[in-house]
Scaffold this motif. Structure first.
Motif, PDB file in Angstrom:
ATOM      1  N   HIS A 208      14.517 -20.749   5.454  1.00 42.37           N
ATOM      2  CA  HIS A 208      14.501 -19.319   5.742  1.00 42.37           C
ATOM      3  C   HIS A 208      14.119 -18.566   4.479  1.00 42.37           C
ATOM      4  N   VAL A 209      13.262 -17.559   4.649  1.00 40.13           N
ATOM      5  CA  VAL A 209      12.856 -16.697   3.548  1.00 40.13           C
ATOM      6  C   VAL A 209      13.340 -15.286   3.846  1.00 40.13           C
ATOM      7  N   TRP A 210      14.094 -14.730   2.907  1.00 42.25           N
ATOM      8  CA  TRP A 210      14.654 -13.394   3.065  1.00 42.25           C
ATOM      9  C   TRP A 210      14.001 -12.491   2.024  1.00 42.25           C
ATOM     10  N   PRO A 211      13.058 -11.631   2.422  1.00 45.04           N
ATOM     11  CA  PRO A 211      12.348 -10.796   1.451  1.00 45.04           C
ATOM     12  C   PRO A 211      13.283  -9.830   0.733  1.00 45.04           C
ATOM     13  N   ARG A 212      13.087  -9.677  -0.560  1.00 41.81           N
ATOM     14  CA  ARG A 212      13.850  -8.728  -1.367  1.00 41.81           C
ATOM     15  C   ARG A 212      13.007  -7.547  -1.815  1.00 41.81           C
ATOM     16  N   GLY A 213      11.703  -7.651  -1.659  1.00 39.08           N
ATOM     17  CA  GLY A 213      10.830  -6.555  -2.063  1.00 39.08           C
ATOM     18  C   GLY A 213       9.456  -7.070  -2.418  1.00 39.08           C
ATOM     19  N   SER A 214       8.479  -6.181  -2.365  1.00 46.24           N
ATOM     20  CA  SER A 214       7.123  -6.572  -2.707  1.00 46.24           C
ATOM     21  C   SER A 214       6.330  -5.364  -3.178  1.00 46.24           C
ATOM     22  N   VAL A 215       5.296  -5.640  -3.958  1.00 46.10           N
ATOM     23  CA  VAL A 215       4.326  -4.628  -4.382  1.00 46.10           C
ATOM     24  C   VAL A 215       2.943  -5.226  -4.174  1.00 46.10           C
ATOM     25  N   VAL A 216       2.142  -4.565  -3.356  1.00 42.76           N
ATOM     26  CA  VAL A 216       0.789  -5.037  -3.086  1.00 42.76           C
ATOM     27  C   VAL A 216      -0.174  -3.875  -3.290  1.00 42.76           C
ATOM     28  N   THR A 217      -1.150  -4.076  -4.162  1.00 45.74           N
ATOM     29  CA  THR A 217      -2.150  -3.047  -4.442  1.00 45.74           C
ATOM     30  C   THR A 217      -3.533  -3.641  -4.219  1.00 45.74           C
ATOM     31  N   VAL A 218      -4.323  -2.978  -3.393  1.00 43.40           N
ATOM     32  CA  VAL A 218      -5.671  -3.467  -3.102  1.00 43.40           C
ATOM     33  C   VAL A 218      -6.649  -2.813  -4.070  1.00 43.40           C
ATOM     34  N   ASP A 219      -7.058  -3.572  -5.063  1.00 39.88           N
ATOM     35  CA  ASP A 219      -8.015  -3.092  -6.076  1.00 39.88           C
ATOM     36  C   ASP A 219      -8.554  -4.320  -6.804  1.00 39.88           C
ATOM     37  N   ALA A 220      -9.715  -4.781  -6.402  1.00 42.81           N
ATOM     38  CA  ALA A 220     -10.246  -6.044  -6.909  1.00 42.81           C
ATOM     39  C   ALA A 220     -10.554  -6.020  -8.396  1.00 42.81           C
ATOM     40  N   ARG A 221     -10.688  -4.835  -8.987  1.00 43.02           N
ATOM     41  CA  ARG A 221     -11.088  -4.735 -10.394  1.00 43.02           C
ATOM     42  C   ARG A 221      -9.912  -4.604 -11.354  1.00 43.02           C
ATOM     43  N   ARG A 222      -8.681  -4.549 -10.859  1.00 46.07           N
ATOM     44  CA  ARG A 222      -7.551  -4.231 -11.745  1.00 46.07           C
ATOM     45  C   ARG A 222      -6.435  -5.267 -11.713  1.00 46.07           C
ATOM     46  N   HIS A 223      -6.734  -6.492 -11.300  1.00 47.43           N
ATOM     47  CA  HIS A 223      -5.688  -7.501 -11.214  1.00 47.43           C
ATOM     48  C   HIS A 223      -4.971  -7.683 -12.554  1.00 47.43           C
ATOM     49  N   GLY A 224      -5.734  -7.800 -13.626  1.00 49.31           N
ATOM     50  CA  GLY A 224      -5.126  -8.020 -14.930  1.00 49.31           C
ATOM     51  C   GLY A 224      -4.257  -6.872 -15.378  1.00 49.31           C
ATOM     52  N   GLU A 225      -4.613  -5.675 -14.972  1.00 47.82           N
ATOM     53  CA  GLU A 225      -3.853  -4.477 -15.331  1.00 47.82           C
ATOM     54  C   GLU A 225      -2.611  -4.300 -14.464  1.00 47.82           C
ATOM     55  N   LEU A 226      -2.687  -4.698 -13.201  1.00 50.78           N
ATOM     56  CA  LEU A 226      -1.626  -4.398 -12.241  1.00 50.78           C
ATOM     57  C   LEU A 226      -0.545  -5.468 -12.148  1.00 50.78           C
ATOM     58  N   LEU A 227      -0.873  -6.713 -12.441  1.00 50.07           N
ATOM     59  CA  LEU A 227       0.033  -7.804 -12.101  1.00 50.07           C
ATOM     60  C   LEU A 227       1.371  -7.724 -12.828  1.00 50.07           C
ATOM     61  N   ALA A 228       1.370  -7.636 -14.142  1.00 51.75           N
ATOM     62  CA  ALA A 228       2.633  -7.625 -14.892  1.00 51.75           C
ATOM     63  C   ALA A 228       3.518  -6.432 -14.521  1.00 51.75           C
ATOM     64  N   PRO A 229       2.976  -5.197 -14.436  1.00 50.54           N
ATOM     65  CA  PRO A 229       3.829  -4.084 -13.992  1.00 50.54           C
ATOM     66  C   PRO A 229       4.390  -4.263 -12.590  1.00 50.54           C
ATOM     67  N   SER A 230       3.601  -4.884 -11.705  1.00 49.36           N
ATOM     68  CA  SER A 230       4.093  -5.127 -10.343  1.00 49.36           C
ATOM     69  C   SER A 230       5.251  -6.118 -10.355  1.00 49.36           C
ATOM     70  N   MET A 231       5.157  -7.146 -11.185  1.00 47.61           N
ATOM     71  CA  MET A 231       6.252  -8.113 -11.319  1.00 47.61           C
ATOM     72  C   MET A 231       7.516  -7.413 -11.817  1.00 47.61           C
ATOM     73  N   ARG A 232       7.356  -6.548 -12.804  1.00 53.12           N
ATOM     74  CA  ARG A 232       8.506  -5.834 -13.363  1.00 53.12           C
ATOM     75  C   ARG A 232       9.130  -4.908 -12.316  1.00 53.12           C
ATOM     76  N   THR A 233       8.280  -4.229 -11.545  1.00 59.76           N
ATOM     77  CA  THR A 233       8.790  -3.311 -10.527  1.00 59.76           C
ATOM     78  C   THR A 233       9.585  -4.045  -9.455  1.00 59.76           C
ATOM     79  N   VAL A 234       9.053  -5.171  -8.980  1.00 60.95           N
ATOM     80  CA  VAL A 234       9.740  -5.932  -7.933  1.00 60.95           C
ATOM     81  C   VAL A 234      11.115  -6.396  -8.416  1.00 60.95           C
TER      82      VAL A 234
END
Length: 257
Positions: A47-73
């Motif tokens: 069983h998987v119980w979600p605790r939260g997620s951040v998903v941003t659709v922007d193919a050009r900004r993965h390197g910029e978005l990933l670490a802040p998204s991890m911190r936010t989650v």
């Protein structure tokens, strides 16, 4: 067991935090906050119980978005990196640069915490939420798509890459009736004969920009049996399926008088 999941194999930069338990056990209460009263599609006995997620659709900004998204989650769940038992990452297929961002980040983060990192086919983060004979298609650039077939959410065969018209012909031969994933909107004429299969976003919405993209919490469920059993992960190998777009320049040709 608290697990962080990442996927950057598509235009979406996706991060999720999930509690993983055996199917006959309720999740523990922890510093990561209360557990929602629902679970996600997963391997049998998991069983998987979600605790939260951040998903941003922007193919050009993965390197910029990933670490802040991890911190936010983590922050939104009241969790710390030291609370994590493992990391799960989408291993593609995907374009070279974007896919590499997620896989390198996942490997480095897990190594720093001395926890295992598990790679799962990114297309499974869409296909696991489908029923019936369905194909998942995502953008491979160069006017091609990555694709894989699913039967009631279970992948049949290995992922592949090809021209949309050729892929549509292969799906027809395999008896596929529906198509899901962001590749469908890019090549609607090629896949016009197939039913459009809507895969909701993590919050259940179908109109959100991230709907139809890989959901990292589903990847947690697919790796769940190995995680709960304590089986070591396989080596982390990206599924590029073809050579990268960028190539080394050739040596200059000699100049002749």
């Amino acid at each position: 067991m608290l697990v962080l999941a990442l996927d950057t194999a598509t235009a979406a930069c996706a991060v999720a935090l999930a509690e993983l338990t055996e199917s006959d056990r309720a999740p523990r209460e922890s510093t990561a906050g209360a557990v929602p009263g629902r679970d996600e599609p997963a391997a049998p006995g998991v069983h998987v119980w979600p605790r939260g997620s951040v998903v941003t659709v922007d193919a050009r900004r993965h390197g910029e978005l990933l670490a802040p998204s991890m911190r936010t989650v983590l922050d939104d769940a009241g969790a710390r990196p030291s609370d994590l038992a493992a990391v799960v990452v989408g291993a593609g297929p995907g374009p070279f640069t974007g896919l590499r961002v997620g896989m390198v980040t996942a490997a480095a983060f897990a190594d720093a915490l001395e926890i295992p990192v598990y790679g799962v086919c990114s297309l499974d983060g869409i296909g696991a939420a489908t029923t019936g004979a369905v194909a998942v298609v995502t953008d491979a650039r160069r006017r091609e798509v990555y694709w894989a077939c699913y039967d009631d959410g279970v992948r049949v065969g290995e992922p592949a890459v090809g021209r949309p018209a050729e892929v549509a012909a292969a799906l027809r031969d395999r008896g596929v009736t529906g198509v899901a994933g962001p590749g469908l909107a890019l090549y609607p004429a090629a896949f016009a004969e197939f039913t459009s299969v809507a895969v909701p976003a993590s919050d259940g919405g179908l109109s959100a920009p991230e709907a139809g993209y890989p959901r990292p919490e589903l990847l947690v469920g697919l790796a769940g049996a190995d995680l709960l059993a304590g089986r070591p992960p396989h080596p982390l190998v990206p599924l590029y399926l073809r050579r990268p777009d960028a190539t080394e320049p050739h040596a200059p040709k000699p100049v002749r008088a």
